[in-house]
Write a protein that holds these residues in place. Structure first.
Motif, PDB file in Angstrom:
ATOM      1  N   PHE A   9       0.844  -1.199   0.000  1.00 35.90           N
ATOM      2  CA  PHE A   9       0.000   0.000   0.000  1.00 35.90           C
ATOM      3  C   PHE A   9       0.883   1.255   0.000  1.00 35.90           C
ATOM      4  O   PHE A   9       1.050   1.910   1.028  1.00 35.90           O
ATOM      5  CB  PHE A   9      -0.938  -0.003   1.214  1.00 35.90           C
ATOM      6  N   PRO A  10       1.455   1.593  -1.133  1.00 40.18           N
ATOM      7  CA  PRO A  10       2.397   2.722  -1.167  1.00 40.18           C
ATOM      8  C   PRO A  10       1.758   4.081  -0.954  1.00 40.18           C
ATOM      9  O   PRO A  10       2.470   5.061  -0.731  1.00 40.18           O
ATOM     10  CB  PRO A  10       2.996   2.624  -2.576  1.00 40.18           C
ATOM     11  N   LEU A  11       0.421   4.153  -1.004  1.00 38.56           N
ATOM     12  CA  LEU A  11      -0.260   5.412  -0.765  1.00 38.56           C
ATOM     13  C   LEU A  11      -0.905   5.458   0.620  1.00 38.56           C
ATOM     14  O   LEU A  11      -1.666   6.378   0.921  1.00 38.56           O
ATOM     15  CB  LEU A  11      -1.337   5.657  -1.822  1.00 38.56           C
ATOM     16  N   GLY A  12      -0.641   4.447   1.445  1.00 40.95           N
ATOM     17  CA  GLY A  12      -1.247   4.398   2.769  1.00 40.95           C
ATOM     18  C   GLY A  12      -2.739   4.142   2.727  1.00 40.95           C
ATOM     19  O   GLY A  12      -3.474   4.606   3.603  1.00 40.95           O
TER      20      GLY A  12
ATOM     21  N   SER B 241     -10.694   9.206  -7.240  1.00 44.81           N
ATOM     22  CA  SER B 241     -10.623   9.287  -8.703  1.00 44.81           C
ATOM     23  C   SER B 241      -9.853  10.494  -9.197  1.00 44.81           C
ATOM     24  O   SER B 241      -9.447  10.541 -10.369  1.00 44.81           O
ATOM     25  CB  SER B 241     -12.032   9.284  -9.304  1.00 44.81           C
ATOM     26  N   SER B 242      -9.650  11.487  -8.347  1.00 45.79           N
ATOM     27  CA  SER B 242      -8.843  12.647  -8.719  1.00 45.79           C
ATOM     28  C   SER B 242      -8.296  13.286  -7.452  1.00 45.79           C
ATOM     29  O   SER B 242      -8.896  13.197  -6.379  1.00 45.79           O
ATOM     30  CB  SER B 242      -9.669  13.673  -9.509  1.00 45.79           C
ATOM     31  N   GLY B 243      -7.140  13.930  -7.588  1.00 41.73           N
ATOM     32  CA  GLY B 243      -6.479  14.483  -6.420  1.00 41.73           C
ATOM     33  C   GLY B 243      -5.702  13.416  -5.680  1.00 41.73           C
ATOM     34  O   GLY B 243      -5.853  12.220  -5.939  1.00 41.73           O
ATOM     35  N   CYS B 244      -4.870  13.839  -4.746  1.00 41.88           N
ATOM     36  CA  CYS B 244      -3.942  12.918  -4.096  1.00 41.88           C
ATOM     37  C   CYS B 244      -4.018  12.986  -2.581  1.00 41.88           C
ATOM     38  O   CYS B 244      -2.993  12.934  -1.883  1.00 41.88           O
ATOM     39  CB  CYS B 244      -2.517  13.212  -4.562  1.00 41.88           C
ATOM     40  N   SER B 245      -5.208  13.057  -2.048  1.00 41.86           N
ATOM     41  CA  SER B 245      -5.370  13.165  -0.600  1.00 41.86           C
ATOM     42  C   SER B 245      -5.370  11.788   0.067  1.00 41.86           C
ATOM     43  O   SER B 245      -6.269  11.453   0.843  1.00 41.86           O
ATOM     44  CB  SER B 245      -6.661  13.912  -0.273  1.00 41.86           C
ATOM     45  N   TYR B 246      -4.351  10.990  -0.242  1.00 46.04           N
ATOM     46  CA  TYR B 246      -4.179   9.697   0.426  1.00 46.04           C
ATOM     47  C   TYR B 246      -3.509   9.920   1.777  1.00 46.04           C
ATOM     48  O   TYR B 246      -2.891  10.956   2.020  1.00 46.04           O
ATOM     49  CB  TYR B 246      -3.338   8.769  -0.445  1.00 46.04           C
ATOM     50  N   SER B 247      -3.591   8.895   2.644  1.00 48.50           N
ATOM     51  CA  SER B 247      -3.231   9.131   4.043  1.00 48.50           C
ATOM     52  C   SER B 247      -1.736   9.066   4.326  1.00 48.50           C
ATOM     53  O   SER B 247      -1.268   9.642   5.307  1.00 48.50           O
ATOM     54  CB  SER B 247      -3.949   8.108   4.934  1.00 48.50           C
ATOM     55  N   GLY B 248      -0.954   8.354   3.508  1.00 47.60           N
ATOM     56  CA  GLY B 248       0.459   8.252   3.852  1.00 47.60           C
ATOM     57  C   GLY B 248       1.286   7.573   2.779  1.00 47.60           C
ATOM     58  O   GLY B 248       1.232   6.353   2.619  1.00 47.60           O
ATOM     59  N   TYR B 249       2.054   8.360   2.049  1.00 48.24           N
ATOM     60  CA  TYR B 249       2.863   7.834   0.952  1.00 48.24           C
ATOM     61  C   TYR B 249       4.171   7.231   1.462  1.00 48.24           C
ATOM     62  O   TYR B 249       4.719   7.652   2.477  1.00 48.24           O
ATOM     63  CB  TYR B 249       3.205   8.956  -0.034  1.00 48.24           C
ATOM     64  N   ASP B 250       4.681   6.251   0.695  1.00 48.25           N
ATOM     65  CA  ASP B 250       6.051   5.824   0.925  1.00 48.25           C
ATOM     66  C   ASP B 250       6.992   6.986   0.640  1.00 48.25           C
ATOM     67  O   ASP B 250       6.749   7.795  -0.261  1.00 48.25           O
ATOM     68  CB  ASP B 250       6.403   4.645   0.006  1.00 48.25           C
ATOM     69  N   ASP B 251       8.071   7.049   1.400  1.00 49.06           N
ATOM     70  CA  ASP B 251       9.053   8.123   1.249  1.00 49.06           C
ATOM     71  C   ASP B 251       9.979   7.814   0.076  1.00 49.06           C
ATOM     72  O   ASP B 251      10.664   6.782   0.076  1.00 49.06           O
ATOM     73  CB  ASP B 251       9.861   8.266   2.532  1.00 49.06           C
TER      74      ASP B 251
END
Length: 416
Positions: A185-188, A196-206
């Motif tokens: 889960f690289p986007l948390g 479907s648009s925008g990038c308000s995921y909870s936690g990206y890999d560094d």
């Protein structure tokens, strides 16, 4: 044909003795080292009646006359005129901690995104996933893959003793090497976030941390809808509010929901694809457009995913890949291309190309010997079942094979 120009096979001179009736190889036992004489699958093509000399855990010689090497004088000789020797296969994607799970019944539903079957979102039925009930469940799954000619696994877990687990430094089975990073889960978004648009995921890999591994291999764009493609937009730098995880040591697992322009960006960054067609077909009715990836210059490895919707070992996954290739893609990939996806190309994408994946002097002696009395060359692998796997060595150590060969390579009574 996407495989580039055909390479003429090299044929070595010399006559070899026929093996005893019913046996694949003639065995001449020695005291130190191993010389295997068979047809060879090399990075640049086939060598008929070639030779590989193994000293300790390393390939010492590959060619037509390794028998002349002084070290061959004390080696055990396996002379196998109707066999093919390849690198041990490398499984680029599995979830080994779920390997006791039976294939999920086909409910007739196809999904647009993995979170629909994971979480039962958008009114789609959830697929119940069951983890192994015992740590030996991992070993059971690894043993099953060894019996299919595999020696290395990128599988989010594992047990000591069978496969090299390329994402676990403690389970590399004797290799001293940096590991690949397995990111499910690289986007948390493990909780089921679908955007479907925008990038308000909870936690990206560094990105900086990800680049520090031998390879960084996340799940991206698993699905066919807008939310699947949006994952790529947010981990590729195409959307400035996300991050950029496309670099030369990364390879994206699945990549079903990509547009050709996305694939071109991956190619430009040197990012690879880990392809799992059986699971993709089962869940989404579609798979990654592998010829597009190949045409644009993306390196491809193959992986089984998991037993719930994927394959029990790489031979079954190769059969699925070949069916897609023949039925829908007019044979774009050659036999050599397909075998490369589970040998040298897989090693490269997992970050282990310096030590694994090819019959080359200096690399580790992870090899598989295939019965080629019915199917020869690359077809000895592509048409194989586990019954056609005659011998599997990891670092020169016998893990599996025909009794007559194991008796010559192990202490009698050591093997089940």
């Amino acid at each position: 044909d996407g495989g580039g120009p055909d390479v003429e096979p090299v044929t070595c001179d010399g006559e070899w003795p026929a093996p005893p009736a019913g046996e694949l190889c003639t065995v001449a036992e020695g005291t130190e080292g191993l010389l295997i004489r068979a047809d060879l699958i090399l990075p640049d093509g086939l060598m008929t009646h070639g030779q590989v000399l193994i000293i300790d855990d390393t390939i010492a010689c590959v060619g037509c006359d390794c028998e002349l090497d002084p070290a061959a004088a004390t080696a055990t000789w396996l002379t196998c005129p109707d066999a093919v020797l390849s690198p041990g296969l490398i499984n680029g994607h599995d979830h080994i901690t779920f390997t006791q799970m039976k294939p999920a019944p086909d409910n007739g539903v196809r999904y647009d995104h993995r979170h629909e079957w994971r979480k039962g979102l958008n009114g789609k039925p959830k697929i119940q996933s069951v983890q192994n009930s015992h740590p030996l469940g991992d070993a059971f799954g690894e043993m099953r893959q060894v019996m299919g000619g595999t020696t290395s696994l990128f599988g989010s877990g594992g047990e000591a003793g069978f496969l090299r687990n390329l994402d676990k430094s403690s389970l590399l089975e004797g290799l001293t090497h940096g590991t690949a990073d397995y990111s499910t889960f690289p986007l948390g978004d493990s909780g089921g976030t679908m955007i479907s648009s925008g990038c308000s995921y909870s936690g990206y890999d560094d990105p900086n941390q990800s680049m520090s591994y031998a390879a960084y291999v996340p799940h991206v764009a698993e699905g066919i809808g807008d939310a699947a493609r949006n994952e790529f937009l947010c981990v590729s730098g195409l959307d400035a509010t996300g991050v950029d995880l496309t670099f030369s040591s990364s390879a994206f697992i699945h990549g079903v929901g990509m547009m050709p322009s996305d694939v071109a960006l991956m190619a430009g960054e040197g990012t690879g694809l880990v392809w799992s067609p059986r699971s993709n077909t089962c869940l989404y009715g579609m798979t990654a457009p592998a010829p597009v990836y190949d045409r644009l210059g993306v390196l491809i490895a193959l992986g089984t995913d998991w037993t719930a919707s994927g394959s029990v070992h790489l031979l079954r996954e190769l059969a699925c890949a070949e069916q897609w290739n023949d039925v829908y893609w007019d044979g774009w990939f050659s036999d050599a291309d397909l075998v490369g996806m589970v040998t040298d190309d897989a090693a490269e994408l997992m970050g282990f190309g310096d030590v694994l994946g090819a019959l080359v002097p200096g690399k580790v002696a992870d090899v598989a010997l295939w019965d080629a009395r019915t199917n020869d060359g690359y077809r000895a692998i592509l048409d194989a079942t586990s019954a056609d796997v005659a011998l599997v060595l990891r670092g020169g150590e016998a893990l599996y094979g025909d009794a007559s060969l194991l008796d010559a390579l192990t202490i009698p009574g050591d093997c089940d």
